[in-house]
Enzyme design. Structure first.
Site, PDB file in Angstrom:
ATOM      1  N   GLY A   1       0.826  -1.205   0.000  1.00  0.00           N
ATOM      2  CA  GLY A   1       0.000   0.000   0.000  1.00  0.00           C
ATOM      3  C   GLY A   1       0.853   1.243   0.000  1.00  0.00           C
ATOM      4  N   HIS A   2       0.204   2.374   0.277  1.00  0.00           N
ATOM      5  CA  HIS A   2       0.915   3.656   0.207  1.00  0.00           C
ATOM      6  C   HIS A   2       1.148   4.263   1.589  1.00  0.00           C
ATOM      7  CE1 HIS A   2      -0.346   4.309  -4.296  1.00  0.00           C
ATOM      8  NE2 HIS A   2       0.296   3.175  -4.086  1.00  0.00           N
TER       9      HIS A   2
END
Ligand SMILES: *[C@@H]1O[C@H](CO)[C@@H](O)[C@H](O)[C@H]1NC(C)=O
Ligand SMILES: *[C@@H]1O[C@H](CO)[C@@H](O)[C@H](O)[C@H]1NC(C)=O
Ligand SMILES: *[C@@H]1O[C@H](CO)[C@@H](O)[C@H](O)[C@H]1NC(C)=O
Ligand SMILES: *[C@@H]1O[C@H](CO)[C@@H](O)[C@H](O)[C@H]1NC(C)=O
Ligand SMILES: *[C@@H]1O[C@H](CO)[C@@H](O)[C@H](O)[C@H]1NC(C)=O
Ligand SMILES: *[C@@H]1O[C@H](CO)[C@@H](O)[C@H](O)[C@H]1NC(C)=O
Length: 405
Positions: A247-248
């Site tokens: 993810g980020h």
């Protein structure tokens, strides 16, 4: 005014009450409102939205406490977009998800593509959503589609739900973000899993906006976008023991888009791990925004091959936008990054890139122990940033107070 008595109307009312009582005895087992008793078919193909809403209405309109809408195990329920509407007549209600909820098979099979939410909870006070069940948005046809993400539905949307609790459930493959929390107070989220492929676009884990007193702990989020995004109006937020990745990372913002006034304050992110994420701790704001992001702590963070472990980016511009002259910015102050350890996939482990107009103030970098996976010396970069940094990064931030001459 003359009051009138209608025997016929009275009789109709008595009959209706009698029938409703029968319905209650027949369909409702004590406090449990089982969707199967309201006509839902757990066969994976029949649209059950109407049955779910009927069960919800029956529960929500009945008074008393401790009512549970049950979505039973060993069943797969297909749902088209639907709204669980409050307020209810009881001070608290539960939705127990034990079975599986699935979305229409692909984008074309959605009956209502204008709807930006799939399953929505609106203005329900004292709502608990819990259970060991799953919800799967089968989002891949949306990810591939050439339509803007804003037209893709949110998986679970909570709007105006004070005293909200969510625990136990697992959410897969949302068309857009998995959970959005908007205009809610006193929210507790724990023991949930949010999962989508690392390359699925805009599949944020939890998006929060205009909400206060939100606690998120002991959760797992692995998606293609932010594990958590704290948007405008996120106040008193605590996130602890989240396993984030892919993810980020956990992000404040993006804030201040299109000159918007944004406020985020009192945020604690502690004891979180980031595994192979694009970012770790991030704050991003657009040029020319207003408002502030302040009193933010990221502490006890473990990173495994994170690309940008620590990043403040005040020049955030989505792709396709032209650069603009900066005349204002969301003011960033009192942000602490402390006790970070692990590895970075890039040599630049810290980037604090702040606005020339407002600068970042009272930034603290302390006990940061991040090595690069290629063994090169870590690079740190601070632009328009004031505060204290210790260890190897001494001097990156400028001292807040210039010495008197
Ligand atoms: C609430 O309902 C559940 C399920 O029917 C039951 O196990 C529990 O004891 C009830 N709690 C209270 C406080 O009534
Ligand atoms: C945030 O938390 C503090 C301390 O608990 C409290 O005083 C304040 O009212 C809260 N802010 C909001 C907007 O709820
Ligand atoms: C976070 O981790 C630290 C160090 O491992 C530990 O002392 C602390 O109790 C943990 N806090 C929480 C809220 O989990
Ligand atoms: C990180 O994720 C990978 C799979 O993507 C897994 O093999 C590895 O064990 C994880 N590492 C940690 C430290 O959790
Ligand atoms: C800075 O932020 C921390 C953490 O939210 C808070 O406890 C502290 O009071 C803030 N300091 C100031 C000067 O506002
Ligand atoms: C920065 O460090 C100095 C000296 O150690 C200390 O006096 C000051 O309070 C610190 N500032 C912040 C914002 O922590």
């Amino acid at each position: 005014m003359k009051s009138s008595y209608h025997p016929q109307r009275m009789e109709i009312i008595v009959r209706v009450v009698f029938v409703l009582t029968l319905v209650n005895f027949g369909f409702v087992n004590g406090q449990i409102y089982d969707v199967l008793k309201f006509g839902a078919k757990g066969d994976g193909t029949t649209d059950n939205s109407k049955a779910f809403v009927e069960a919800w209405k029956a529960m929500c309109s009945s008074g008393g406490n401790n009512k549970t809408l049950l979505i039973p195990s060993d069943n797969t329920f297909l749902l088209q977009p639907l709204v669980f509407q409050g307020p209810c007549n009881s001070p608290s209600v539960k939705v127990q998800l034990e079975g599986k909820i699935v979305a229409p098979l692909n984008k074309a099979a959605w009956s209502d593509l204008k709807s930006c939410e799939w399953v929505s909870f609106n203005k329900i006070i004292g709502l608990t959503v819990f259970g060991s069940g799953t919800i799967n948005g089968r989002g891949s046809s949306f990810w591939k589609a050439n339509t803007p993400a804003s037209k893709h539905p949110t998986q679970l949307h909570f709007q105006g739900c004070n005293n909200l609790e969510i625990y136990g459930i697992t959410s897969f493959d949302s068309p857009r973000n998995h959970i959005s929390i908007n205009d809610c107070r006193q929210v507790k989220i724990t023991q949930i899993k949010l999962i989508a492929p690392g390359d699925s676009p805009n599949t944020d884990g939890i998006d929060i906006s205009a909400s206060t007193d939100v606690e998120i702990y002991d959760t797992m989020v692995g998606t293609g976008d932010d594990c958590v995004a704290l948007n405008s109006g996120s106040i008193n937020i605590s996130i602890t023991r989240m396993q984030c990745g892919p993810g980020h990372g956990i992000s404040v913002g993006s804030l201040g888009k299109d000159g918007e006034e944004s406020i985020v304050e009192n945020v604690q992110v502690t004891n979180c791990t980031f595994n192979e994420t694009d970012n770790g701790a991030r704050i991003k704001t657009w040029p020319n925004g207003k408002g502030y992001a302040r009193n933010i702590v990221f502490k006890d963070i473990i990173l495994t091959e994170t690309k940008n472990p620590i990043i403040i980016d005040q020049q955030y511009i989505d792709k396709g936008r032209i650069d603009v002259e900066e005349s204002s910015a969301v003011a960033i102050s009192n942000v602490t990054f402390v006790d970070f350890r692990g590895t970075s996939r890039q040599d630049e482990i810290i980037k604090i890139d702040c606005s020339e107009v407002t600068s970042c103030k009272d930034i603290i970098l302390d006990r940061i122990d991040i090595t690069t996976i290629d063994g090169k010396k870590p690079i740190v970069e601070c632009i328009n940033a004031y505060g204290n940094s210790t260890n190897a990064y001494d001097g990156c931030l400028k001292p807040t107070h210039k010495p008197n001459l």
